[in-house]
Design an enzyme around this catalytic site. Structure first.
Site, mmCIF file in Angstrom:
data_model
loop_
_atom_site.group_PDB
_atom_site.id
_atom_site.type_symbol
_atom_site.label_atom_id
_atom_site.label_comp_id
_atom_site.label_asym_id
_atom_site.label_seq_id
_atom_site.Cartn_x
_atom_site.Cartn_y
_atom_site.Cartn_z
ATOM 1 N N SER A 65 0.799 -1.241 0.000
ATOM 2 C CA SER A 65 0.000 0.000 0.000
ATOM 3 C C SER A 65 0.829 1.286 0.000
ATOM 4 C CB SER A 65 -0.921 0.032 1.212
ATOM 5 O OG SER A 65 -2.148 -0.547 0.871
ATOM 6 N N LYS A 68 0.633 3.356 -2.959
ATOM 7 C CA LYS A 68 -0.547 4.194 -3.228
ATOM 8 C C LYS A 68 -0.205 5.689 -3.148
ATOM 9 C CE LYS A 68 -3.746 0.672 -1.457
ATOM 10 N NZ LYS A 68 -4.499 0.223 -0.285
ATOM 11 N N TYR A 193 -1.911 -3.001 -11.043
ATOM 12 C CA TYR A 193 -1.969 -2.672 -9.617
ATOM 13 C C TYR A 193 -1.130 -3.656 -8.781
ATOM 14 C CZ TYR A 193 -3.959 -2.328 -4.914
ATOM 15 O OH TYR A 193 -4.111 -2.225 -3.565
ATOM 16 N N TYR A 245 -4.244 3.111 7.596
ATOM 17 C CA TYR A 245 -5.504 2.364 7.588
ATOM 18 C C TYR A 245 -6.492 3.013 8.565
ATOM 19 C CZ TYR A 245 -2.431 -1.053 5.354
ATOM 20 O OH TYR A 245 -1.535 -1.658 4.532
ATOM 21 N N VAL A 263 0.939 -3.837 3.801
ATOM 22 C CA VAL A 263 0.788 -5.136 4.457
ATOM 23 C C VAL A 263 2.036 -6.021 4.386
ATOM 24 C CG1 VAL A 263 -1.736 -5.301 4.351
ATOM 25 C CG2 VAL A 263 -0.369 -6.145 2.428
#
Ligand code: GLU
Length: 309
Positions: A65, A68, A193, A245, A263
């Site tokens: 992540s 991102k 992705y 998160y 993660v």
């Protein structure tokens, strides 16, 4: 106060290390099950280029992540904020990163922010290019430019392992396609992705990217502009509001710095005008954050007075 030696950082790592036993490595991406839950390492990159390390700071792991934030910066530069924010919102969800629930209950079904999986898929869907190859090349060159290196690898095993099991992400993709947030082939998007998430990096490199964001988009050593300052500002804001998160509020209260976790166990921090941080500790808490990594960042923030609040 700032860090002066690798030894003092090593002491903080040893203080945080016992927490690894309370976490567990991510297993919903099968290849991540092979991570060593006892790993814990850190790197700090100050804005004059001075660096400190502790633990195995050259060990590679996948961005997951954390990618991102980089993808958000990339589309903000390439596509501009108007297009980006017509497809993805700016609000925290309070839900787990892979939740589908707000997509259906919020109007007009656009993902609430670019740090949750739905929002990240919408962001990756905006990569420009005629085909997969061009879209990937554009993005990986941007990652390389942030790091100032010519080649950045991605872990094929991790990418395929996620691609073959990413049924929830596929569902998010199809849902958003129905509402015309996402266009094109969902399988191709998923492939792009999962490759983006499988980019390999180490703590030291993560600290370098954090330092670019901390330095208003400029390389900490050369001062070359890598990201426009307004884009760096937007990215840091999302890191504060949604980067950890559904523990982002608690993290802002206890640690108080822009940060993004993944993660695989990575945490990238950007302490404005001070330093970038890279942490790696694959044992995660129930929300998906590195359990010992969180503790370590809090110890560092307390000691070096990093909180921006
Ligand atoms: N590739 C992961 C996924 O989409 C990233 C999740 C994360 O690191 O939070 O599930």
């Amino acid at each position: 106060m700032s860090c002066k030696t690798n030894e003092e950082l090593t002491k903080l790592v040893e203080q945080a290390r016992p927490f690894v036993k309370y976490g567990k490595v991510a297993d919903y991406i099968p290849a991540l099950k092979e991570s060593n839950p006892d790993d814990l390492s850190v790197s700090i990159c100050y804005l004059d280029g001075t660096r400190f390390f502790a633990g195995d700071y050259v060990k590679k792991f996948t961005l997951q992540s954390i990618s991102k934030v980089i993808a958000l910066a990339y589309v903000l530069i390439e596509n501009g904020p108007n297009e980006v924010f017509s497809n993805v919102g700016m609000e925290p969800t309070g839900d787990p990163f892979n939740s589908i629930v707000k997509l259906e209950t919020s109007n007009p079904s656009k993902p609430l922010n670019p740090m949750i999986n739905a929002g990240a898929l919408a962001v990756t869907n905006m990569f420009k290019g005629e085909d997969h190859y061009e879209k990937w090349e554009g993005f990986i060159q941007f990652v390389q430019s942030l790091l100032g290196i010519e080649e950045v690898s991605w872990n094929e095993n991790v990418a395929l392992s996620e691609f073959n099991t990413a049924f929830l992400n596929r569902s998010l993709g199809f849902f958003m396609k129905q509402y015309e947030i996402i266009h094109g082939d969902i399988e191709e998007l998923l492939f792009l992705y999962t490759k983006q998430c499988a980019i390999e990096i180490n703590c030291s490199q993560l600290a370098t990217i954090g330092a670019v964001f901390a330095n208003e988009g400029k390389d900490p050593v050369t001062q070359e502009v890598k990201v426009p300052s307004d884009v760096a500002r937007i990215c840091k804001t999302f890191m504060v509001t949604c980067g950890m998160y559904n523990a982002s509020g608690e993290f802002a209260t206890k640690v108080g710095i822009p940060a993004k976790s993944g993660v695989s166990g990575g945490i990238m921090g950007a302490v404005p005008h001070k330093c970038g941080i890279g942490v790696f500790g694959p044992a995660l808490d129930e929300k998906g954050n590195s359990i010992a990594g969180l503790n370590l960042v809090q110890l560092m923030s307390d000691r070096y007075q990093w909180s921006i609040f």
